[in-house]
Design a protein around this motif. Structure first.
Motif, PDB file in Angstrom:
ATOM      1  N   ASN A 177       0.788  -1.240   0.000  1.00 22.17           N
ATOM      2  CA  ASN A 177       0.000   0.000   0.000  1.00 22.17           C
ATOM      3  C   ASN A 177       0.818   1.288   0.000  1.00 22.17           C
ATOM      4  N   ALA A 178       2.047   1.247   0.502  1.00 25.06           N
ATOM      5  CA  ALA A 178       2.876   2.451   0.525  1.00 25.06           C
ATOM      6  C   ALA A 178       3.915   2.450  -0.583  1.00 25.06           C
ATOM      7  N   LEU A 179       4.579   1.331  -0.775  1.00 18.73           N
ATOM      8  CA  LEU A 179       5.708   1.279  -1.696  1.00 18.73           C
ATOM      9  C   LEU A 179       5.346   1.620  -3.140  1.00 18.73           C
ATOM     10  N   PRO A 180       4.177   1.181  -3.667  1.00 17.73           N
ATOM     11  CA  PRO A 180       3.863   1.555  -5.056  1.00 17.73           C
ATOM     12  C   PRO A 180       3.798   3.063  -5.270  1.00 17.73           C
ATOM     13  N   GLY A 181       3.199   3.788  -4.344  1.00 17.52           N
ATOM     14  CA  GLY A 181       3.125   5.241  -4.482  1.00 17.52           C
ATOM     15  C   GLY A 181       4.474   5.914  -4.321  1.00 17.52           C
ATOM     16  N   ILE A 182       5.298   5.384  -3.428  1.00 17.80           N
ATOM     17  CA  ILE A 182       6.647   5.925  -3.245  1.00 17.80           C
ATOM     18  C   ILE A 182       7.438   5.799  -4.539  1.00 17.80           C
ATOM     19  N   ARG A 183       7.314   4.673  -5.218  1.00 15.26           N
ATOM     20  CA  ARG A 183       8.055   4.443  -6.464  1.00 15.26           C
ATOM     21  C   ARG A 183       7.561   5.316  -7.608  1.00 15.26           C
ATOM     22  N   LEU A 184       6.287   5.741  -7.544  1.00 18.34           N
ATOM     23  CA  LEU A 184       5.668   6.439  -8.663  1.00 18.34           C
ATOM     24  C   LEU A 184       5.696   7.964  -8.522  1.00 18.34           C
ATOM     25  N   VAL A 185       6.149   8.470  -7.384  1.00 16.96           N
ATOM     26  CA  VAL A 185       6.048   9.898  -7.103  1.00 16.96           C
ATOM     27  C   VAL A 185       6.862  10.740  -8.087  1.00 16.96           C
ATOM     28  N   ASP A 186       6.361  11.921  -8.411  1.00 19.01           N
ATOM     29  CA  ASP A 186       7.047  12.901  -9.253  1.00 19.01           C
ATOM     30  C   ASP A 186       7.975  13.718  -8.348  1.00 19.01           C
ATOM     31  N   GLU A 187       9.262  13.453  -8.421  1.00 21.24           N
ATOM     32  CA  GLU A 187      10.212  14.094  -7.509  1.00 21.24           C
ATOM     33  C   GLU A 187      10.257  15.602  -7.700  1.00 21.24           C
ATOM     34  N   ASP A 188      10.102  16.075  -8.931  1.00 20.17           N
ATOM     35  CA  ASP A 188      10.091  17.518  -9.174  1.00 20.17           C
ATOM     36  C   ASP A 188       8.882  18.165  -8.496  1.00 20.17           C
ATOM     37  N   ALA A 189       7.735  17.496  -8.555  1.00 15.67           N
ATOM     38  CA  ALA A 189       6.545  18.028  -7.891  1.00 15.67           C
ATOM     39  C   ALA A 189       6.742  18.081  -6.383  1.00 15.67           C
ATOM     40  N   VAL A 190       7.386  17.072  -5.810  1.00 15.02           N
ATOM     41  CA  VAL A 190       7.655  17.060  -4.374  1.00 15.02           C
ATOM     42  C   VAL A 190       8.579  18.211  -3.996  1.00 15.02           C
ATOM     43  N   GLU A 191       9.589  18.473  -4.803  1.00 14.23           N
ATOM     44  CA  GLU A 191      10.521  19.574  -4.522  1.00 14.23           C
ATOM     45  C   GLU A 191       9.805  20.916  -4.562  1.00 14.23           C
ATOM     46  N   ARG A 192       8.929  21.108  -5.551  1.00 14.38           N
ATOM     47  CA  ARG A 192       8.195  22.373  -5.644  1.00 14.38           C
ATOM     48  C   ARG A 192       7.203  22.526  -4.499  1.00 14.38           C
ATOM     49  N   LEU A 193       6.601  21.413  -4.078  1.00 12.35           N
ATOM     50  CA  LEU A 193       5.702  21.456  -2.927  1.00 12.35           C
ATOM     51  C   LEU A 193       6.484  21.817  -1.668  1.00 12.35           C
ATOM     52  N   SER A 194       7.647  21.215  -1.481  1.00 15.49           N
ATOM     53  CA  SER A 194       8.464  21.488  -0.289  1.00 15.49           C
ATOM     54  C   SER A 194       8.927  22.940  -0.241  1.00 15.49           C
ATOM     55  N   ALA A 195       9.142  23.543  -1.401  1.00 20.56           N
ATOM     56  CA  ALA A 195       9.618  24.926  -1.449  1.00 20.56           C
ATOM     57  C   ALA A 195       8.549  25.926  -1.014  1.00 20.56           C
ATOM     58  N   ARG A 196       7.268  25.543  -1.099  1.00 16.79           N
ATOM     59  CA  ARG A 196       6.160  26.431  -0.692  1.00 16.79           C
ATOM     60  C   ARG A 196       5.188  25.636   0.174  1.00 16.79           C
ATOM     61  N   TYR A 197       5.722  25.080   1.257  1.00 11.47           N
ATOM     62  CA  TYR A 197       4.918  24.223   2.126  1.00 11.47           C
ATOM     63  C   TYR A 197       4.355  25.073   3.271  1.00 11.47           C
ATOM     64  N   VAL A 198       3.416  25.930   2.926  1.00 14.08           N
ATOM     65  CA  VAL A 198       2.792  26.813   3.904  1.00 14.08           C
ATOM     66  C   VAL A 198       1.434  27.253   3.381  1.00 14.08           C
ATOM     67  N   LEU A 199       0.463  27.411   4.278  1.00 11.69           N
ATOM     68  CA  LEU A 199      -0.839  27.949   3.920  1.00 11.69           C
ATOM     69  C   LEU A 199      -0.958  29.379   4.433  1.00 11.69           C
ATOM     70  N   PRO A 200      -1.773  30.209   3.773  1.00 11.71           N
ATOM     71  CA  PRO A 200      -1.917  31.602   4.224  1.00 11.71           C
ATOM     72  C   PRO A 200      -2.455  31.720   5.640  1.00 11.71           C
ATOM     73  N   GLU A 201      -3.326  30.771   6.037  1.00 15.66           N
ATOM     74  CA  GLU A 201      -3.945  30.806   7.362  1.00 15.66           C
ATOM     75  C   GLU A 201      -4.045  29.405   7.938  1.00 15.66           C
ATOM     76  N   VAL A 202      -4.103  29.317   9.261  1.00 14.22           N
ATOM     77  CA  VAL A 202      -4.470  28.059   9.906  1.00 14.22           C
ATOM     78  C   VAL A 202      -5.907  27.743   9.506  1.00 14.22           C
ATOM     79  N   PRO A 203      -6.203  26.531   9.026  1.00 16.75           N
ATOM     80  CA  PRO A 203      -7.551  26.247   8.498  1.00 16.75           C
ATOM     81  C   PRO A 203      -8.681  26.615   9.447  1.00 16.75           C
ATOM     82  N   GLU A 204      -8.517  26.349  10.730  1.00 20.30           N
ATOM     83  CA  GLU A 204      -9.606  26.585  11.681  1.00 20.30           C
ATOM     84  C   GLU A 204      -9.697  28.033  12.167  1.00 20.30           C
TER      85      GLU A 204
END
Length: 272
Positions: A177-204
């Motif tokens: 259940n975990a390993l297939p997704g780990i193998r398939l991940v788009d590494e460039d997308a993960v890097e871009r997500l990590s570079a802007r890993y913040v939301l404007p507000e706390v959801p609640e």
């Protein structure tokens, strides 16, 4: 919330797996995996009542193409809102989110408000800033050394990094259940997500109190998001059940499936 006025991205027809019929229940996975990580919960959800279980691969994960442009957390959150509007329309629906998916589910619940009739969070991210999280080192509670010696080192590496129960049964769930997704991940997308890993507000922060059934499950050995920060969410979710499971890490439903299934089943029965 700020996100109510942000222009949503046009949905790009993500990869979705649907099971059952009834009230939509959208399941949102975490970072670095895909929808298959949450499939072990399906039997417990099916037993609880009439749900259409909708498992979605987020952009850049599984079989869904990555977003163009920045591809950070705000863009991912806006994308999910736009896709949910297209997917469920005006119908009541429930959300189940894991890790990053838990943060995104909290954000969506705040925006959709009373349209969300149930919210379940498994090891949810509370603070996107890792330095602000209350967490401890991973502690291994069970180890089958002879079994581990027989695993392929490349396959075993992410398993060793995540689980406090290094046993054959836990490995089989991780492998399926975990390993297939780990193998398939788009590494460039993960890097871009990590570079802007913040939301404007706390959801609640500027949302109405969530009055529907909620579930917050954590693992005592979760070294990524911990288990203490999630307890602070209870003030916003007065109908929430909270549990911190022993010998459970970030993939707590793989480490302690029986306990998680029982709690998920009980929550789902309240929502269905």
């Amino acid at each position: 919330m700020t996100d109510r006025t942000a222009p949503p991205r046009t949905p790009e027809h993500p990869h979705v797996v649907r099971r059952g019929t009834g009230t939509p229940l959208v399941l949102v996975h975490g970072n670095g995996v895909d929808h298959r990580l949450l499939l072990p919960l399906d039997d417990a959800l099916a037993e609880a009542g009439a749900f259409e279980r909708i498992y979605v691969d987020l952009p850049g994960f599984g079989r869904t193409a990555a977003l163009d442009g920045d591809g950070g957390l705000p863009e991912l959150a806006y994308w999910l809102l736009a896709w949910l509007r297209e997917e469920v329309g005006e119908r009541p629906f429930a959300l189940l989110g894991n890790s990053l998916g838990g943060l995104l589910a909290r954000h969506a619940a705040a925006v959709f408000d009373a349209q969300v009739v149930g919210l379940a969070l498994l090891a949810p991210v509370v603070d996107p800033d890792e330095d602000e999280r209350d967490r401890e080192e991973l502690v291994v509670r069970e180890r089958d050394a002879a079994f581990l010696d027989g695993l392929d080192p490349d396959d075993a590496a992410p398993f060793l990094e995540m689980s406090p129960r290094l046993t054959p049964d836990t490995w089989e769930r991780f492998r399926a259940n975990a390993l297939p997704g780990i193998r398939l991940v788009d590494e460039d997308a993960v890097e871009r997500l990590s570079a802007r890993y913040v939301l404007p507000e706390v959801p609640e922060e500027n949302a109405e109190t969530f009055e529907a059934p909620a579930l917050i499950l954590t693992g005592r050995e979760d070294h990524l998001v911990g288990f203490r920060d999630q307890f602070g969410l209870l003030a916003h979710y007065p109908r929430a059940t909270y549990a911190a499971l022993d010998a459970a890490g970030h993939n707590l439903h793989l480490d302690q499936p029986e306990a998680v299934h029982a709690l998920v089943r009980a929550w789902a029965a309240l929502v269905a």
